[in-house]
Design an enzyme around this catalytic site. Sequence first.
Site, short mmCIF file in Angstrom:
data_model
loop_
_atom_site.label_atom_id
_atom_site.label_comp_id
_atom_site.label_asym_id
_atom_site.label_seq_id
_atom_site.Cartn_x
_atom_site.Cartn_y
_atom_site.Cartn_z
N TRP A 181 0.88 -1.26 -0.06
CA TRP A 181 -0.03 0.07 -0.10
C TRP A 181 0.86 1.24 -0.17
CZ3 TRP A 181 -0.18 4.00 3.54
CH2 TRP A 181 -1.03 5.01 3.20
N GLU A 237 -3.06 -3.16 -2.56
CA GLU A 237 -4.10 -2.17 -1.85
C GLU A 237 -4.58 -1.07 -2.36
OE1 GLU A 237 -5.08 -0.99 2.87
OE2 GLU A 237 -3.45 -2.07 2.39
N LYS A 297 -6.86 2.66 -2.53
CA LYS A 297 -7.61 3.54 -1.70
C LYS A 297 -8.27 4.55 -2.54
CE LYS A 297 -6.64 5.95 2.68
NZ LYS A 297 -5.77 6.29 3.91
N ASP A 319 -9.53 -3.00 1.58
CA ASP A 319 -9.55 -2.20 2.88
C ASP A 319 -11.11 -1.75 2.96
OD1 ASP A 319 -9.75 -0.17 4.93
OD2 ASP A 319 -7.58 -0.95 5.35
N HIS A 366 -11.59 1.88 2.68
CA HIS A 366 -10.97 2.77 1.55
C HIS A 366 -11.78 2.96 0.42
CE1 HIS A 366 -6.42 1.66 2.66
NE2 HIS A 366 -7.05 2.19 3.67
N HIS A 389 -8.60 -6.20 4.51
CA HIS A 389 -8.30 -5.62 5.62
C HIS A 389 -9.64 -5.02 6.32
CE1 HIS A 389 -3.58 -4.57 5.21
NE2 HIS A 389 -3.94 -5.81 5.75
N ASP A 397 -11.91 6.96 5.94
CA ASP A 397 -11.06 5.89 6.49
C ASP A 397 -10.45 5.92 7.87
OD1 ASP A 397 -9.37 3.52 6.41
OD2 ASP A 397 -7.82 4.92 5.40
N ASP A 426 -10.36 3.86 10.46
CA ASP A 426 -9.83 2.83 11.31
C ASP A 426 -10.15 2.49 12.70
OD1 ASP A 426 -8.43 1.56 9.07
OD2 ASP A 426 -7.08 3.52 9.24
N ASP A 486 -7.33 -4.23 10.48
CA ASP A 486 -6.46 -2.88 10.33
C ASP A 486 -7.15 -1.85 10.97
OD1 ASP A 486 -4.83 -0.79 9.71
OD2 ASP A 486 -5.14 -0.97 7.50
#
Length: 426
Positions: free
Chosen positions: A184, A225, A227, A258, A261, A285, A293, A295, A325
């Site tokens: 990433w 990955e 985004k 993810d 993302h 993820h 994003d 997390d 993640d």
Amino acid sequence: MSVKEQYEAAKQAYAKWGINVDTALEILKKVPISIHCWQGDDIGGFEVNKSELSGGIDVTGNYPGKAATPEELRADLEKALSLIPGTHRVNLHALYAETNGEAVDRDQLKPEHFDNWVHWAKQHGLGLDFNPTLFSHEKAADGLTLSHPDEEIRRFWIDHCIASRKIGEHFGRELGTPCLTNVWIPDGYKDIPSDRLTPRKRLKESLDQIFAEDIDEQYHLDAVESKVFGIGSESYVVGSHEFYLGYALKNNKLCLLDTGHYHPTETVSNKISSMLLYADKLALHVSRPVRWDSDHVVILDDELREIALEIVRNDALDKVIIGLDFFDASINRVAAWTIGTRNMIKALLYALLVPNEHLKQLQEEGNFTERLALMEEFKTYPFGAVWDYYCEQMNVPVKESWLNEVKQYEETVLSKRSQKEQEVSK
């Protein structure tokens, strides 16, 4: 009623729909979750020359007891793993190398810089996954790495990713289970770009060089990955979903999704079935975006259940590699790991206890009334009794009793770290 008695009653309820709960638990035992190490130290890592977080990454909160050494981080992971049913994996970033006080730049990292992690993983029967770290470094200060117009900077990051693949291959050989190494990058622009194509051409050329050497998939798997945007790259990200999806399919790499993302109106659960039509495997993820994003710690919400359902109902437990993640420094970090990972496993168990084949048949018949009714009714079936029994059988705490162990660990271990930090600061 005891946990076992409640379980037996739940078995009977599910058996009416042809669901063998014992079989479901046997399947669940074999599904590893890749638990990210960086929740334990706020993505600090152990490099000699540490840089501030960059690349659109930020960790908020200052809860006491953050791991400050590799030994502390591994001890915290051990505590969390003791509260989570099943045998899992640990996901490392390159900045968690241990170089014995020597300043080793990222393009010079070697497998021996992770010997302690490999030895620890062997002790605990864990697999390891890996990520090159293309942020929090002076050569990523302007937000560009593998797509950088400066060939020297680009070469540095290419060499770092090549070194990371070698480290991942080493993990796979040593531990007997393939390591997923995921690339990433934060590359992008804050404002509207005048040229979207050229940076993507450079990224493609960089990836081609990184992946030029084939590595046996018995030991190592490559993932890329995407985004949609980040802090400092609000208008344009070089490694978009379309870019990496095309690259992964054309070059036989795993596309890693993810859950934070994508645009807030998109859901990863809706992408899984489409991608599995064209790819043998894909990676996740799992995080929890709150408006972006961010997390957050994974909770058992609708989207998490839907992700698990898509994996289970499409017979893809061996095709979708599940990693986590998230990073929250406002709460106990061991508790964060425990909450998030237990919820991911709960979601998979929930999906295994739904009459998926019957629901598919109802859809094929156009019986949408019964389909909706049953999907809703199964939300309150005695899934919790099965989960409690599973935890008991796997020798981890049942229900919220794991919190007592975390509180004790905080009192006896984490609080002492905080006291030591205060003494050092004085």
